[in-house]
Motif scaffolding. Structure first.
Motif, mmCIF file in Angstrom:
data_model
loop_
_atom_site.group_PDB
_atom_site.id
_atom_site.type_symbol
_atom_site.label_atom_id
_atom_site.label_comp_id
_atom_site.label_asym_id
_atom_site.label_seq_id
_atom_site.Cartn_x
_atom_site.Cartn_y
_atom_site.Cartn_z
ATOM 1 N N UNK A 26 53.569 32.444 45.479
ATOM 2 C CA UNK A 26 53.879 33.359 44.391
ATOM 3 C C UNK A 26 52.805 33.308 43.306
ATOM 4 N N UNK A 27 52.269 32.126 43.010
ATOM 5 C CA UNK A 27 51.192 32.035 42.030
ATOM 6 C C UNK A 27 49.948 32.765 42.521
ATOM 7 N N UNK A 28 49.647 32.641 43.808
ATOM 8 C CA UNK A 28 48.504 33.349 44.385
ATOM 9 C C UNK A 28 48.682 34.859 44.259
ATOM 10 N N UNK A 29 49.910 35.326 44.529
ATOM 11 C CA UNK A 29 50.177 36.759 44.420
ATOM 12 C C UNK A 29 50.074 37.242 42.972
ATOM 13 N N UNK A 30 50.533 36.426 42.036
ATOM 14 C CA UNK A 30 50.440 36.799 40.623
ATOM 15 C C UNK A 30 48.994 36.950 40.187
ATOM 16 N N UNK A 31 48.115 36.058 40.652
ATOM 17 C CA UNK A 31 46.692 36.182 40.340
ATOM 18 C C UNK A 31 46.125 37.488 40.889
ATOM 19 N N UNK A 32 46.659 37.918 42.038
ATOM 20 C CA UNK A 32 46.225 39.194 42.600
ATOM 21 C C UNK A 32 46.591 40.366 41.702
ATOM 22 N N UNK A 33 47.788 40.327 41.097
ATOM 23 C CA UNK A 33 48.192 41.394 40.180
ATOM 24 C C UNK A 33 47.333 41.371 38.913
ATOM 25 N N UNK A 34 46.915 40.176 38.477
ATOM 26 C CA UNK A 34 46.016 40.089 37.328
ATOM 27 C C UNK A 34 44.685 40.766 37.642
ATOM 28 N N UNK A 35 44.159 40.496 38.824
ATOM 29 C CA UNK A 35 42.902 41.125 39.230
ATOM 30 C C UNK A 35 43.062 42.637 39.378
ATOM 31 N N UNK A 36 44.222 43.067 39.869
ATOM 32 C CA UNK A 36 44.471 44.503 40.003
ATOM 33 C C UNK A 36 44.391 45.181 38.644
ATOM 34 N N UNK A 37 44.912 44.519 37.611
ATOM 35 C CA UNK A 37 44.820 45.076 36.268
ATOM 36 C C UNK A 37 43.389 45.222 35.793
ATOM 37 N N UNK A 38 42.543 44.220 36.085
ATOM 38 C CA UNK A 38 41.140 44.291 35.658
ATOM 39 C C UNK A 38 40.368 45.362 36.419
ATOM 40 N N UNK A 39 40.811 45.695 37.642
ATOM 41 C CA UNK A 39 40.148 46.737 38.425
ATOM 42 C C UNK A 39 40.545 48.125 37.918
ATOM 43 N N UNK A 40 41.829 48.305 37.625
ATOM 44 C CA UNK A 40 42.318 49.633 37.235
ATOM 45 C C UNK A 40 41.923 50.016 35.811
ATOM 46 N N UNK A 41 41.801 49.030 34.922
ATOM 47 C CA UNK A 41 41.505 49.346 33.514
ATOM 48 C C UNK A 41 40.202 50.134 33.342
#
Length: 452
Positions: free
Chosen positions: A184-199
């Motif tokens: 779950x922590x690994x997946x959460x880091x993925x959502x953080x990266x997704x935010x940096x890509x979309x911004x």
């Protein structure tokens, strides 16, 4: 795995067992030090959340990880906007990052004290509330081009992000069983990266198109209004579930003497220097990439096109996390860190020396090298004494102030010598990381204990 007759310790974990092991190591340390955990051999265990509550917490955390990444990347687009509209020097424009990242140094200690007193859910709700209010203030300051207002709003915004940085990084491993916490922590880091890509993809049209055309300045406020609205909804969600972790209890306090011991740990201090340099270099390059790609000697793109292309820099970090997880299996994390830092140094030097697509590709590719640096440096920096881990984590979070100082210093260099030569400063930051990785590789055994 530790035997049935003794508690699990740091030396029982194979430090070469891969990135997931490094994440697991951090999880073990934080769970055992923050909560009143007892060894199974003593006949005690720590309560964890039931499946329904744990899933609810995870869904809430998806939101804060995503919004944290989105906000960080969106702030980076303010630098080229202010330079285009106000004609600011690099030094003054990069004070945006100085105001934003200095909060990690200014507020980390009081925010940790608040979290210890109020608990994780209320602390995260307070941070999100600060972000929502300051996001609206930033929207007004951005649309009216009020420079001092932008800096002040960023400082308050970043104080809210610091709540998320400190509490969000540890709340899931504290309340989850090990087998579920790691993925779950690994997946959460993925959502953080997704935010940096979309911004950059979304924000460039609003912030940079209105800066280069006659489009209304109110257009530039929309990304921050949208972000503030989403953050306010998240804050309400956390407030409504503020008693979700009641059965877990609050983190324990540390004495002044214990804090003094933590600050004197050489490994932690060396790791803090590496974190300082890593964040400083990553933020500097991510912020200056837009202007670099618009240079006639590089790609000569429009600000909007360059801003959207920056998403590749952050996408490289997202992809690199998954690639790095595979590369770390059975290999020394210090050795991989050394290789990644060396590659990043080389790529930045290529971007300084080369022109055209070669320079652009080299600088964008640095994002791939950055991917696993933070978690590996973090894990290699923690002291052996597990009881100090939460406050050691606070010290490492304070080192994120490198994202304030290195970009500002690079801006000064850019005004004096030009944008491209100023990139030598972030390149030198990666040299510090190389030195840290080399020292840890020499002092860390190849195989320590049995894999957990």
């Amino acid at each position: 795995m530790s035997g049935p007759g003794r508690p699990q310790r740091f030396l029982d974990i194979d430090v070469n067992a891969g990135f997931d092991r490094k994440v697991r190591f951090s999880v073990v340390v934080l769970r055992k030090s923050i909560s009143p955990l007892r060894s199974r051999s003593m006949g005690h265990h720590r309560d964890v959340l039931d499946d329904r509550s744990a899933t609810s917490l995870f869904r809430l955390c998806v939101g804060i990880y995503f919004i944290g990444g989105f906000t960080n990347a969106l702030v980076g687009l303010l630098v080229p906007r202010l330079r285009l509209l106000l004609g600011l020097s690099h030094t003054h424009a990069l004070m945006v990052q100085l105001a934003f990242h200095s909060s990690y140094l200014l507020f980390a200690l009081p925010i940790t004290a608040i979290l210890v007193r109020a608990g994780y859910m209320r602390g995260i709700a307070a941070g999100l509330s600060l972000m929502a209010a300051s996001g609206l203030a930033l929207a007004v300051a951005t649309s009216t081009l009020h420079y001092a207002g932008v800096l002040l709003a960023l400082l308050v915004l970043a104080s809210g992000v610091t709540f998320l940085q400190i509490a969000g990084n540890i709340v899931v491993p504290v309340v989850e069983p090990m087998a579920r916490a790691v993925p779950r922590m690994t997946m959460l880091q993925g959502f953080n990266s997704l935010g940096t890509v979309l911004a950059p993809l979304v924000g460039a049209r609003f912030l940079l198109q209105s800066a280069s055309t006659s489009t209304s300045s109110l257009w530039a406020a929309l990304p921050f209004v949208g972000t503030a609205t989403a953050t306010a909804v998240l804050a309400i969600a956390f407030i409504s579930r503020r008693n979700l972790l009641r059965s877990i209890g609050r983190p324990r306090r540390a004495s002044a003497a214990r804090l003094s011991d933590i600050l004197s740990n050489r490994r932690l201090l060396a790791g803090s220097a590496a974190i300082f340099c890593y964040v400083g270099a990553e933020v500097t390059i991510g912020t200056l990439l837009v202007e670099y790609l618009t240079l006639p000697t590089v790609l000569a793109l429009s600000p909007v096109e360059a801003g959207q292309l920056v998403s590749l820099y952050w996408a490289g970090a997202m992809i690199g996390r998954f690639v790095g997880a595979r590369l770390l299996v059975g290999r020394s994390p210090a050795r991989l860190l050394l290789a990644a830092a060396a590659a990043a140094t080389l790529l930045v030097l290529v971007s300084v020396a080369a022109t055209g697509p070669v320079g652009a590709i080299a600088l964008l590719a640095v994002g791939l090298c950055n991917a696993t640096m933070y978690p590996v440096i973090f894990a290699l920096s923690l002291p052996d004494d597990m009881s100090t881990a939460p406050y050691a984590s606070m010290v490492l979070c304070m080192a994120v102030v490198g994202g304030a100082i290195v970009p500002f210093a690079t801006g000064v260099a850019a005004d004096a010598f030009g944008l491209t030569p100023s990139l030598l400063l972030p390149a030198s930051c990666y040299v510090v990381i190389i030195l840290f990785a080399w020292l840890r590789q020499r002092t860390m055994p190849l195989h320590v204990g049995n894999p957990a």
